[in-house]
Design a protein around this motif. Structure first.
Motif, PDB file in Angstrom:
ATOM      1  N   UNK A 160      35.152  44.087  49.975  1.00  0.00           N
ATOM      2  CA  UNK A 160      33.716  44.338  49.874  1.00  0.00           C
ATOM      3  C   UNK A 160      33.167  44.970  51.148  1.00  0.00           C
ATOM      4  N   UNK A 161      33.704  44.551  52.273  1.00  0.00           N
ATOM      5  CA  UNK A 161      33.312  45.137  53.558  1.00  0.00           C
ATOM      6  C   UNK A 161      33.663  46.620  53.574  1.00  0.00           C
ATOM      7  N   UNK A 162      34.868  46.944  53.143  1.00  0.00           N
ATOM      8  CA  UNK A 162      35.342  48.322  53.178  1.00  0.00           C
ATOM      9  C   UNK A 162      34.547  49.217  52.235  1.00  0.00           C
ATOM     10  N   UNK A 163      34.212  48.700  51.061  1.00  0.00           N
ATOM     11  CA  UNK A 163      33.424  49.482  50.103  1.00  0.00           C
ATOM     12  C   UNK A 163      32.042  49.779  50.679  1.00  0.00           C
ATOM     13  N   UNK A 164      31.397  48.757  51.241  1.00  0.00           N
ATOM     14  CA  UNK A 164      30.072  48.961  51.822  1.00  0.00           C
ATOM     15  C   UNK A 164      30.100  49.918  52.995  1.00  0.00           C
ATOM     16  N   UNK A 185      26.361  46.615  61.157  1.00  0.00           N
ATOM     17  CA  UNK A 185      26.350  45.241  61.655  1.00  0.00           C
ATOM     18  C   UNK A 185      25.454  44.359  60.785  1.00  0.00           C
ATOM     19  N   UNK A 186      24.291  44.890  60.406  1.00  0.00           N
ATOM     20  CA  UNK A 186      23.370  44.140  59.539  1.00  0.00           C
ATOM     21  C   UNK A 186      24.014  43.885  58.182  1.00  0.00           C
ATOM     22  N   UNK A 187      24.703  44.894  57.676  1.00  0.00           N
ATOM     23  CA  UNK A 187      25.409  44.757  56.403  1.00  0.00           C
ATOM     24  C   UNK A 187      26.428  43.620  56.470  1.00  0.00           C
ATOM     25  N   UNK A 207      24.072  41.072  54.688  1.00  0.00           N
ATOM     26  CA  UNK A 207      24.188  41.469  53.286  1.00  0.00           C
ATOM     27  C   UNK A 207      25.542  41.140  52.667  1.00  0.00           C
ATOM     28  N   UNK A 208      26.595  41.186  53.456  1.00  0.00           N
ATOM     29  CA  UNK A 208      27.939  40.997  52.919  1.00  0.00           C
ATOM     30  C   UNK A 208      28.120  39.616  52.299  1.00  0.00           C
ATOM     31  N   UNK A 262      26.517  39.675  48.961  1.00  0.00           N
ATOM     32  CA  UNK A 262      27.327  40.471  48.035  1.00  0.00           C
ATOM     33  C   UNK A 262      28.521  39.664  47.535  1.00  0.00           C
ATOM     34  N   UNK A 263      29.161  38.939  48.430  1.00  0.00           N
ATOM     35  CA  UNK A 263      30.295  38.096  48.039  1.00  0.00           C
ATOM     36  C   UNK A 263      29.861  37.014  47.053  1.00  0.00           C
ATOM     37  N   UNK A 264      28.703  36.410  47.305  1.00  0.00           N
ATOM     38  CA  UNK A 264      28.209  35.360  46.416  1.00  0.00           C
ATOM     39  C   UNK A 264      27.896  35.905  45.026  1.00  0.00           C
ATOM     40  N   UNK A 265      27.529  37.181  44.972  1.00  0.00           N
ATOM     41  CA  UNK A 265      27.224  37.812  43.689  1.00  0.00           C
ATOM     42  C   UNK A 265      28.479  38.277  42.952  1.00  0.00           C
ATOM     43  N   UNK A 266      29.644  38.116  43.588  1.00  0.00           N
ATOM     44  CA  UNK A 266      30.893  38.504  42.942  1.00  0.00           C
ATOM     45  C   UNK A 266      31.454  39.830  43.403  1.00  0.00           C
ATOM     46  N   UNK A 267      30.846  40.433  44.426  1.00  0.00           N
ATOM     47  CA  UNK A 267      31.355  41.690  44.957  1.00  0.00           C
ATOM     48  C   UNK A 267      30.608  42.904  44.434  1.00  0.00           C
ATOM     49  N   UNK A 268      30.928  44.061  45.021  1.00  0.00           N
ATOM     50  CA  UNK A 268      30.238  45.307  44.683  1.00  0.00           C
ATOM     51  C   UNK A 268      30.349  45.667  43.204  1.00  0.00           C
TER      52      UNK A 268
END
Length: 204
Positions: A8-12, A138-140, A144-145, A148-154
């Motif tokens: 998810x980090x890499x996609x963002x 850094x903010x992401x 935000x990350x 995003x993880x809690x929502x199940x990813x991108x």
């Protein structure tokens, strides 16, 4: 779990860097030299790469409409006048006015950072572009990350954007765009949802 976080980090990261680079290169010329930007790390998973492409296209459609809105451009121009790192934090305040995070706000933030970066290049402030991109990454990762993880990813942003309404920005200074933003996101989200369903079926 660590693998999912990295994914998810890499996609963002790929999505944000690509967006900023595209916006900056659209305005860069001999009089407005582009700043040095980090390279996007290769995404080996073909499904993740396709997802980045789909999300980038979504942001492009949304951005094309926002570009035509005077109030949005006035907001970005006002942030350019700040001419330092504070412009990013002012942008964050405008997008996340009440502190609520959702997929639509993340998409709007990413596009706005790209647009702001392009304006900084035109103002001959390329160093600030690098600073803003670093701050946003850094903010992401810090803020935000985790959401995003809690929502199940991108991947789960696609069905969410398919039914996203700009009314979710109620209370935000960006809510003035709701009249046309709902229709654009509904149309684009519908296309994305179709691609999402096809990709899920292809995996079975």
């Amino acid at each position: 779990m660590a693998c999912e976080v990295s994914q998810d980090d890499q996609i963002g990261e790929a999505l944000l860097i690509r967006l900023v680079r595209d916006e900056v290169m659209n305005v860069a010329d001999e009089d407005a030299a582009p700043p040095a930007l980090p390279e996007v790390r290769p995404i080996n998973n073909s499904q993740d790469q396709k997802l980045v492409e789909q999300l980038a296209e979504t942001i492009k459609v949304i951005g094309d409409r926002l570009d035509k809105d005077k109030a949005f451009n006035d907001m970005i121009d006002g942030l350019v006048k700040v001419a330092d790192k504070r412009s990013f934090w002012e942008l964050v305040k405008k997008v996340f006015t009440n502190g609520q995070i959702n997929w639509g706000r993340i998409i709007v933030l990413f596009y706005s950072v790209g647009k702001l970066s392009a304006k900084m290049v035109l103002a001959h402030l390329p160093k600030i572009v690098s600073d803003i991109l670093t701050l946003c990454l850094d903010y992401f990762r810090r803020t935000l990350l985790e959401w995003i993880r809690k929502m199940g990813g991108w991947m789960h942003s696609i069905p969410a954007l398919a039914c996203f309404s700009f009314e979710q920005f109620s209370g935000s200074s960006l809510s003035k765009y709701s009249s046309y933003f709902v229709a654009i996101l509904a149309f684009t989200g519908g296309l994305l949802l179709g691609g999402f369903i096809v990709s899920k079926l292809a995996k079975k």
